[in-house]
Structure formats: structure tokens, C-alpha cells
Design a protein around this motif. Structure first.
Motif, short mmCIF file in Angstrom:
data_model
loop_
_atom_site.label_atom_id
_atom_site.label_comp_id
_atom_site.label_asym_id
_atom_site.label_seq_id
_atom_site.Cartn_x
_atom_site.Cartn_y
_atom_site.Cartn_z
N SER A 162 0.81 -1.22 0.00
CA SER A 162 0.00 0.00 0.00
C SER A 162 0.84 1.27 0.00
O SER A 162 0.30 2.38 -0.09
N ALA A 163 2.15 1.12 0.09
CA ALA A 163 3.03 2.28 0.12
C ALA A 163 3.10 2.96 -1.24
O ALA A 163 2.88 2.34 -2.28
N GLN A 164 3.42 4.25 -1.22
CA GLN A 164 3.56 5.02 -2.45
C GLN A 164 5.00 5.50 -2.60
O GLN A 164 5.75 5.56 -1.63
N TRP A 165 5.37 5.83 -3.83
CA TRP A 165 6.75 6.22 -4.15
C TRP A 165 6.85 7.74 -4.16
O TRP A 165 6.23 8.40 -4.99
N THR A 166 7.61 8.29 -3.22
CA THR A 166 7.77 9.75 -3.18
C THR A 166 8.50 10.22 -4.43
O THR A 166 9.62 9.78 -4.72
N ALA A 167 7.89 11.12 -5.16
CA ALA A 167 8.44 11.58 -6.43
C ALA A 167 9.61 12.52 -6.22
O ALA A 167 9.61 13.36 -5.32
N THR A 168 10.61 12.38 -7.07
CA THR A 168 11.67 13.38 -7.17
C THR A 168 11.23 14.35 -8.26
O THR A 168 11.33 14.06 -9.45
N ALA A 169 10.67 15.47 -7.84
CA ALA A 169 10.03 16.36 -8.81
C ALA A 169 9.79 17.72 -8.18
O ALA A 169 9.74 17.86 -6.95
N SER A 170 9.63 18.70 -9.04
CA SER A 170 9.34 20.06 -8.57
C SER A 170 8.49 20.78 -9.60
O SER A 170 8.59 20.52 -10.80
N GLY A 171 7.65 21.69 -9.12
CA GLY A 171 6.83 22.51 -10.00
C GLY A 171 6.75 23.93 -9.47
O GLY A 171 6.79 24.15 -8.26
N ALA A 172 6.69 24.90 -10.38
CA ALA A 172 6.58 26.30 -9.98
C ALA A 172 5.66 27.03 -10.95
O ALA A 172 5.72 26.80 -12.16
N VAL A 173 4.83 27.91 -10.41
CA VAL A 173 3.89 28.71 -11.19
C VAL A 173 4.12 30.18 -10.86
O VAL A 173 4.26 30.54 -9.69
N VAL A 174 4.14 31.02 -11.89
CA VAL A 174 4.19 32.47 -11.70
C VAL A 174 2.78 33.01 -11.87
O VAL A 174 2.16 32.83 -12.92
N LEU A 175 2.26 33.62 -10.80
CA LEU A 175 0.93 34.22 -10.82
C LEU A 175 1.05 35.73 -11.02
O LEU A 175 1.85 36.39 -10.34
#
Length: 336
Positions: A162-175
Motif C-alpha cells: 500500500s506504500a507510495q513512491w515519493t516523487a523526485t520532482a518540482s513545479g513552480a507557477v508564476v501568478l
């Protein structure tokens, strides 16, 4: 009551902030997934030239923020405030990235709901006229998160199904204020929901009730039907949590049933052995700033309800036998 407050937990923006630009950077495993070509950068290793996983995550976030701002044709210093957080103690990935970027910084923590939280706070700041340009961003790193919340990967501890894989990832938004393009039109701030689940290896099941509560409240506050949106997407419930959420939709009488999916089910391919799917702040952030906003830009999606989900636990509370308090925040993004 405020002209912008709607219902019990929602806000409708009179001057909806525009998503002026966005960027996503992912690790090797995420780049091999079904959406690999939708991300701006796929790194070839997990250390990014650094000596530790924590330093690598901070660099990942910093580079994503810089890339998002570069797409506006401006430098990072043109942003008036950075809203960011992560999963590490004292949100060190965001704090150390902010140290290098050197602009005003508001650190946020919502576990894996942090991207949605940053979008909500950023939208309120722009709509309220306090700032003209803000950055909302977050990140996660598989190896730093595993070491903090479970076991160092080097130990080779067997993972629960039932475990999940922590993603190596990033996201950024300019508002930004004004302009055309996808805009945040409304948000719903979630409440803590704790159904007594205490298994830190099954966080999808823990978070699903919080997602159901926020989504149901969003429809009630906004006085709209579940099929108002082209897509409702949760952050990282994974296969177990998403299946449970669908059952909760039926229990709560959502008719017609919404077009629903989950970032934790989409980021990886079934063949990648991630068990119940993806998790981590960067999971929903990268999916939003990669394929989802690209689909909105192409007109394939016009109304998106982005629901960030977070399990607000710590290793200390888990060892003390506490149940897992969870949260979900919703941001409506529409092409206007």
C-alpha cells in the motif's frame, strides 16, 4: 460577509490571477514514466551534482523557480514574493532555495497539499492587490523523504504493497494580475479530516476522506454540479486512495459523477514498481506544471479543479501511535 467569500469555505476572485508561466523538473524515474516528455527537464541523476539528497532537492526547487520566471522574460528578482514549502523538517528545501534566490519568502507547509496551498495564498495576494507577481512552488525528493519518514533506501527495507513512491520532482507557477490565459477563479480551503487511520504506509486511504470533504464542500459553496469541470484531479491518493474516493463520491451522492483522476496514479507506469502510486509535494506540482497546464494551453482542458492532498504526520507522531490528520485544498483553474 465579504463579496469574495462564497459559502462556508470558498473564495471567488473578482480579479482572477493569471498563471503567467510555469515549469517542472523531474528525476530519472519520473522522466521514464508515461508523461516524461511533458516535463521541462528530466535530470539524469538524483544528486544534481550535490553531496546530499537534501541539497539536491533544494537545488531542484531553485532551478524550477528560475526556469518558470525565465519563461516570462524576467529574472527571478522581478517576482515580489516566493510562496514555497516541502516535506523536510523546517521546510529546508524551500528555505535554502529562498536563501539563494534572495527575494521575499513565505514558507508554507501542507505536506503534499503544499502546491495547492501556495496557489491559494498566492491568488489571494494577487487578487487583493497586495502583489502583482508571485511565485508558487514546491518540491520533493524520493531519497530525502524516505530517509526522514521511513528508512534510508540503502537499508533495503521491504515496502508495503500500500506504500507510495515519493516523487523526485518540482513545479513552480508564476501568478500575475491581468492578462489572458489560465486563471485561478475560485478556491476552497480544506479542513482537517482524521478518520483514525494510523498506517503511515497507507496514506492514500488516510487522505481520501479529506479530499471527499473538500470537493463536496466546493460544489456546495459554488452551487455547481460535479460535471462543471472538465477534470477534477487530486494530488497523490494513489490507487488505493483514488478507489476509496470514488466510493465516497457515491456515498455523498455526487450526481453526475465527476470526470476524476489522481496525479499519484498518472505520474508512473504500472511497470515501474511503485506499488500504490506516486506521492510527495512534487508529484502534483510537476503534473500540474507539466501535462495538465499544457493541456489547458492547447484548449484540451478548459476547466480544471486541482485538489492538493496532504497527510500531516511526522515520524514522531507515527511512533507515538497517533492517527494521521489530513487536509485537501482545491483551486479552480479556468481558461478565460
Amino acid at each position: 460577509m465579504s463579496a469574495k467569500k462564497k459559502g462556508l469555505q470558498s473564495v471567488v476572485f473578482l480579479n482572477p490571477p493569471r498563471l503567467a508561466s510555469w515549469a517542472s523538473i523531474v528525476g530519472p524515474k519520473e522522466g521514464e514514466g508515461p508523461w516524461g516528455n511533458s516535463f521541462d527537464v528530466k535530470t539524469s541523476d538524483y544528486l544534481l551534482g550535490e553531496q546530499t539528497w537534501e541539497k539536491a532537492e533544494s537545488k531542484l526547487l531553485q532551478e524550477t523557480i528560475t526556469l518558470a520566471m525565465s519563461k516570462t522574460g524576467l529574472g527571478v528578482d522581478a517576482a515580489e514574493v516566493l510562496l514555497a514549502g516541502d516535506l523536510m523538517n523546517q521546510i529546508i528545501s524551500a528555505s535554502f532555495a529562498a536563501r539563494t534566490i534572495n527575494i521575499p519568502f513565505l514558507g508554507l507547509y501542507g505536506a503534499c497539499s503544499t502546491m495547492a496551498e501556495a496557489l491559494i495564498v498566492g491568488a489571494m495576494l494577487v487578487d487583493g492587490g497586495f502583489y502583482q507577481r508571485v511565485i508558487a512552488a514546491t518540491s520533493s525528493h524520493h531519497y530525502s523523504a524516505e530517509r526522514q519518514f521511513r528508512f534510508p533506501v540503502e537499508q533495503g527495507v521491504q515496502r508495503s504493497p500500500s506504500a507510495q513512491w515519493t516523487a523526485t520532482a518540482s513545479g513552480a507557477v508564476v501568478l500575475e494580475a491581468g492578462g489572458t490565459g489560465p486563471k485561478i477563479t475560485a478556491v476552497t480551503v480544506g479542513k482537517i479530516v482524521d478518520m483514525g487511520q494510523s498506517d503511515a504506509n497507507n496514506m492514500g486511504a488516510a487522505m481520501a476522506p479529506a479530499a471527499a470533504d473538500t470537493i463536496k464542500m466546493h460544489f456546495a459553496d459554488m452551487e455547481i454540479l460535479p460535471d462543471h469541470y472538465d477534470l477534477i484531479i487530486t494530488g497523490d491518493l494513489g490507487s488505493i486512495g483514488a478507489a476509496l474516493l470514488k466510493q465516497l463520491f457515491v456515498r455523498d451522492g455526487l450526481v453526475p459523477l465527476p470526470n476524476y483522476s489522481d496525479c499519484g496514479m498518472l505520474l508512473y507506469d504500472e511497470k515501474q514498481d511503485v506499488h500504490a502510486g506516486a506521492s510527495g509535494c512534487g508529484c502534483s506540482a510537476a503534473m500540474l506544471c507539466g501535462p495538465l497546464l499544457a493541456k489547458m494551453q492547447r484548449g484540451e482542458l478548459n476547466k480544471l479543479l486541482f485538489v492538493g492532498t496532504g497527510a500531516l504526520l511526522s515520524p514522531t507522531t507515527s511512533l507515538q501511535g497517533e492517527s494521521i490528520p489530513c487536509i485537501a485544498h482545491a483551486a479552480a483553474i479556468e481558461n478565460l
